[in-house]
Design an enzyme around this catalytic site. Structure first.
Site, PDB file in Angstrom:
ATOM      1  CG  HIS A 297       0.190   2.061   1.855  1.00 59.07           C
ATOM      2  ND1 HIS A 297       0.859   2.717   0.852  1.00 59.07           N
ATOM      3  CD2 HIS A 297       1.065   1.998   2.903  1.00 59.07           C
ATOM      4  CE1 HIS A 297       2.065   3.031   1.264  1.00 59.07           C
ATOM      5  NE2 HIS A 297       2.218   2.602   2.510  1.00 59.07           N
ATOM      6  CG  HIS A 336      -0.297  10.328  -4.634  1.00 60.36           C
ATOM      7  ND1 HIS A 336       0.235  10.883  -3.488  1.00 60.36           N
ATOM      8  CD2 HIS A 336       0.252   9.093  -4.752  1.00 60.36           C
ATOM      9  CE1 HIS A 336       1.079  10.017  -2.940  1.00 60.36           C
ATOM     10  NE2 HIS A 336       1.104   8.929  -3.674  1.00 60.36           N
ATOM     11  CG  ASP A 392      -0.257   2.744  -7.339  1.00 64.75           C
ATOM     12  OD1 ASP A 392       0.704   2.019  -7.023  1.00 64.75           O
ATOM     13  OD2 ASP A 392      -0.715   3.638  -6.597  1.00 64.75           O
TER      14      ASP A 392
END
Length: 491
Positions: A297, A336, A392
């Site tokens: 996460h 994702h 990210d």
């Protein structure tokens, strides 16, 4: 509730035939969802030899490991279309908010449902910043951690610690309907906790940072923005009239905005699961931090940097790509759980990265990152699997360029996500029908009933995962195990 079907079914319904009994059931569809409890009406007699633990006669259970297709709440906060790459806060596209709004304005939107007027925003911002100061005892709390403690451990503990200061905010002390009544007094108590948690989130994070740096703590300044105050608290030493760089301040604000909420992700679900027991919001937020701490996460952008460091130079990218295909290496920053196309936040982050690099200079890993990006986007292996860059992939490069250590990245994720957690917690507290404690079912596949066996009659059960591990001891424990003393036989 599902019932055996009659001669005519309503159009918005699902017809289910149970082949075990031949019965047909009609289950209503509302907002393209069906109630899982309707399946409890689909019952069948237990077959000869079937395990009693299956509870066949008590109705069907819906099994969904990892909540891949389970909706646990009706929400008005965030909408995601993973197939189209869409993210909206209360109906507003994330791209528009990142360009025109700010983190605190979007926080108001997420929590209260609409964009604030000038006076509404001024009040909200003032309350948030006013509540940034901590009790002086917090300094002793943070000093109790080792110098090398992980900042997420400190932040998680600190949110739980905060709850001990505010007995008026604890439903266990003030009554379980403290946050669920929806009247003026209840909402005032709720809003005060929202101001406190958002306001103190940056202060707690900055204190965790300065513990690692071996520096004294800084009182939140007056006159700076939310992210400006955060940077000040982390970096100010003794400089006079210290003001953070405006480009870095704005970049951090944008990153905070796009990380503020992302629907029912793992940490948000943890907050709601914990909050459903009507615990105080500080404990619920601490639980969310613990969930976000996990590498699946909140640690994803840190994993991207470690991956790029391991690759090294751009010319090493092709070999790394092939290793990923052979499943010898892990590709971080692509794909994702929700998005099956590009993460809409990734485009915002890339634009923000360009602005940051103009000030800090380009990160030495940037060329490697771009080479990896281009190679993956052209490779059929990744195209077929819809592995596009996510938020990210570039955010870690920005944090690294701004000088943040790798283990502080999850903290920079948690601080803004507090807003989303609080928005969903508030929504659940005020939902129609009150709050039901979240108590999921399980499918029990263990042993059926068996009788206790005396210790001398037992047959050893051995093997990996079936017995406790033998661990090595060192230092004091090892020497104590070799020593002689009274009562040693009982250890």
């Amino acid at each position: 509730m599902g019932q055996p079907a009659q001669t005519s079914e309503p159009q918005e319904s699902l017809t289910v035939r149970d082949n075990r009994t031949g019965k047909v059931y009609t289950i209503p569809i509302q907002d393209n969802a069906i109630p899982a409890t309707a399946f409890k009406e689909i019952k069948a007699p237990r077959k000869p030899g079937e395990r009693a633990e299956n509870e066949t006669q008590k109705g069907l259970r819906v099994q969904d490991k990892g909540f891949l297709n389970t909706a646990v709440i009706q929400s008005q906060i965030t909408y995601i279309d993973g197939e189209a790459g869409v993210l909206r806060y209360r109906g507003y596209p994330i791209e528009q908010l990142a360009e025109k709004s700010s983190h605190l304005e979007s926080a108001y939107l997420l929590i209260y449902g609409s964009l604030p007027t000038r006076s509404q925003y001024a009040h909200f911002e003032k309350e948030i910043l006013r509540h940034g100061v901590l009790h002086s005892d917090a300094e002793g709390f943070f000093r109790s951690f080792r110098y090398d403690a992980h900042p997420m451990s400190m932040l998680t503990s600190a949110f739980a610690m905060l709850g001990s200061y505010y007995s008026e905010a604890n439903p266990s002390l003030q009554g379980q309907r403290l946050y669920t009544q929806g009247n003026k007094e209840s909402l005032e108590v709720m809003d005060r906790q929202i101001y406190r948690i958002i306001g103190k989130a940056t202060t707690l994070a900055a204190m965790a940072y300065r513990v690692r740096q071996g520096r004294d703590f800084v009182t939140p300044p007056v006159g700076l923005s939310y992210t400006g105050s955060f940077l000040y608290q982390m970096d100010h030493l003794s400089e006079e009239n210290y003001v953070p760089n405006p480009v870095l301040e704005k970049a951090l604000d944008v990153l905070f905005l796009i990380h503020a909420d992302h629907e029912l992700n793992a940490s948000c679900t943890t907050v709601l699961q914990t909050g459903s027991s009507l615990v105080d919001p500080y404990s619920a937020i601490a639980a969310g931090c613990a969930s976000l701490y996990g590498p699946l996460h909140g640690g994803a952008n840190e994993a991207v940097i470690r991956m790029l460091i391991s690759i090294g130079k751009p010319e090493n990218v092709p070999a790394f790509i092939e290793a990923v295909k052979r499943r010898e290496k892990t590709l971080s920053g692509f794909g994702h759980r929700v998005y099956k196309t590009s993460d809409p936040r990734s485009f915002i982050v890339r634009k923000t990265a360009d602005e940051v690099f103009k000030v800090t200079g380009k990160d030495e890993l940037l060329e490697t990152a771009m080479a990896l990006h281009d190679a993956a986007m052209k490779d059929e292996y990744f195209i077929k699997r819809k592995l596009a860059p996510n938020v990210d992939f570039c955010s870690g490069l920005i944090y690294r360029a701004m000088g943040f250590p790798l283990d502080f990245f999850p903290v920079l994720f948690a601080v803004p996500r507090v807003v989303g957690w609080l928005a969903h917690w508030r929504q659940m507290m005020l939902q129609d029908g009150g709050v039901k404690i979240w108590r999921p079912r399980q499918v029990y596949v263990g042993e059926s009933k068996r009788d206790y066996v005396p210790v001398d009659e037992r047959v050893p059960v051995e093997g990996l995962k079936q017995t406790p591990s033998v661990v090595e001891h060192g230092g004091i424990t090892k020497r104590t195990m070799l020593a002689s003393f009274k009562g040693k036989a009982k250890l």
